[in-house]
Motif scaffolding. Structure first.
Motif, mmCIF file in Angstrom:
data_model
loop_
_atom_site.group_PDB
_atom_site.id
_atom_site.type_symbol
_atom_site.label_atom_id
_atom_site.label_comp_id
_atom_site.label_asym_id
_atom_site.label_seq_id
_atom_site.Cartn_x
_atom_site.Cartn_y
_atom_site.Cartn_z
ATOM 1 N N VAL A 242 0.810 -1.219 -0.073
ATOM 2 C CA VAL A 242 -0.275 0.089 0.044
ATOM 3 C C VAL A 242 1.006 1.255 0.023
ATOM 4 O O VAL A 242 1.615 1.552 0.737
ATOM 5 N N LEU A 243 0.845 1.939 -0.943
ATOM 6 C CA LEU A 243 1.793 3.089 -0.920
ATOM 7 C C LEU A 243 0.946 4.406 -1.145
ATOM 8 O O LEU A 243 -0.052 4.453 -2.112
ATOM 9 N N HIS A 244 1.226 5.523 -0.392
ATOM 10 C CA HIS A 244 0.156 6.555 -0.346
ATOM 11 C C HIS A 244 1.014 7.726 -0.009
ATOM 12 O O HIS A 244 1.974 7.905 0.870
ATOM 13 N N GLY A 245 0.461 8.937 -0.659
ATOM 14 C CA GLY A 245 1.157 10.207 -0.517
ATOM 15 C C GLY A 245 0.815 10.900 0.829
ATOM 16 O O GLY A 245 -0.300 10.684 1.237
ATOM 17 N N ARG A 262 -6.263 -3.003 6.990
ATOM 18 C CA ARG A 262 -7.489 -4.271 6.983
ATOM 19 C C ARG A 262 -6.826 -5.423 6.110
ATOM 20 O O ARG A 262 -7.563 -6.429 5.945
ATOM 21 N N ILE A 263 -5.730 -5.340 5.508
ATOM 22 C CA ILE A 263 -5.012 -6.382 4.669
ATOM 23 C C ILE A 263 -4.057 -7.131 5.393
ATOM 24 O O ILE A 263 -3.182 -6.271 5.858
ATOM 25 N N SER A 264 -4.292 -8.420 5.828
ATOM 26 C CA SER A 264 -3.210 -9.196 6.716
ATOM 27 C C SER A 264 -1.748 -9.105 6.048
ATOM 28 O O SER A 264 -1.537 -9.464 4.954
ATOM 29 N N GLY A 265 -0.779 -8.520 6.697
ATOM 30 C CA GLY A 265 0.565 -8.609 6.196
ATOM 31 C C GLY A 265 0.747 -7.523 5.298
ATOM 32 O O GLY A 265 1.968 -7.456 4.864
ATOM 33 N N ALA A 266 -0.037 -6.640 4.955
ATOM 34 C CA ALA A 266 0.178 -5.484 4.031
ATOM 35 C C ALA A 266 1.227 -4.400 4.394
ATOM 36 O O ALA A 266 1.566 -4.249 5.455
ATOM 37 N N ARG A 267 2.300 -4.095 3.372
ATOM 38 C CA ARG A 267 3.382 -3.459 3.913
ATOM 39 C C ARG A 267 2.715 -1.811 3.354
ATOM 40 O O ARG A 267 2.463 -1.555 2.229
#
Length: 307
Positions: A242-245, A262-267
């Motif tokens: 997940v990349l966000h400004g 909300r997403i297990s293990g998401a970076r």
């Protein structure tokens, strides 16, 4: 090139599978609201090709050179938006899940079994829907400057909403161009400003190629009606970036934080000074986070595959 996907015509650009005997892993790029495949920065596409990937881009339904749903008419966005504010379900002509089925149809038409999937803004929502609908087809998920769609998250700044909901005062190319320059300046990256002449060239390319604002309205309604996705994201177990400004004025950084939670293990990777666009400086940061993510997903898959 035009292909038939999910029973409609979709315009596709494909960097190609590479030389004979060479197997390039595929990455599918999904663009955001009202945006065409030409909006993908060439530096991003080339960076992925140089890293060994087959890059596939397409116009979503109702924009650019893909199928236009003229028979569905022009939606009454003000009325549907009021229903949304009141907690009622807007009536959308099609769904984000339908657009995810289009993207899966693109893979089917090209004979691709699995692909990494990266989406920006609305494209991130479509990518999330792909991961939910067909996890076996998605090697990894990258959700960029997007959202889970959860209620109660911080909203766009009022001045951004005003520009987003406004329309050009005419249909001549110069008036349309000036309108979108104003919009992209409002949502752009304060830490990575794009020179105005470059911004104008980029926007003019899209305006001349396929200006179709009513399709954008129908896409907007699909986003508003996609109200169950947030609760379903816990089902995603794919490698997720997940990349966000951190300076996003349209979807504030909390939207990225919420999606990753909300997403297990998401970076989660936050970029200082990034707004809601992909200028060259942001592309460099994106590639720096994305390429290791893709490689790690491929390595993990090879490790888990039976010998």
């Amino acid at each position: 090139m035009k292909i038939r996907a999910n029973s409609i015509d979709i315009e596709v650009e494909d960097s190609g599978p590479g030389a004979a005997g060479q197997v390039r892993p595929v990455i599918l790029l999904i663009m955001g609201l009202g945006m065409q495949l030409v909006a993908w920065p060439p530096a991003l596409v080339q960076g992925l090709v140089d890293a060994g990937y087959r890059v596939i881009r397409h116009d979503n339904r109702d924009v650019g050179l893909s199928h236009h749903f003229d028979a569905l008419g022009k939606p009454h966005l003000l009325w549907q938006g009021l229903k949304y504010k009141l907690g009622l379900m807007p009536r959308a002509p099609y769904s984000v899940a339908d657009m995810a089925a289009d993207s899966l149809g693109v893979l089917d038409a090209l004979g691709i079994e699995k692909a990494h999937v990266l989406g920006v803004s609305m494209g991130g929502m479509i990518a999330q829907r792909m991961a939910l609908a067909a996890p076996g087809r998605v090697l990894s998920l990258s959700s960029v400057m997007s959202t889970s769609g959860a209620k109660g998250l911080a909203q766009a700044r009022p001045e951004v909403i005003r520009v987003l909901l406004s329309r050009p005062k005419g249909r001549d190319p110069q008036t349309v161009l000036n309108h979108y320059v104003r919009l992209f300046k409002a949502i752009g990256s304060p830490g990575f400003p794009t020179p105005e002449h470059e911004l104008r060239e980029r926007i003019l390319l899209g305006v001349q190629r396929g200006y179709y604002p009513v399709g954008t309205l129908r896409q907007m309604l699909a986003i508003m009606a996609d109200q169950t996705r947030a609760a379903q994201l816990r089902r995603i177990t794919l490698p997720t970036l997940v990349l966000h400004g951190k300076a996003d004025p349209l979807l504030p950084f909390v939207h990225g934080e919420d999606t990753a939670r909300r997403i297990s293990g998401a970076r989660l990777v936050g970029i200082e000074g990034m707004g809601h666009d992909l200028p060259p400086g942001v592309v460099a940061h994106l590639l720096a986070a994305l390429l290791p993510h893709l490689k790690a997903a491929e390595t993990s898959r090879m490790t888990l595959s039976p010998t």
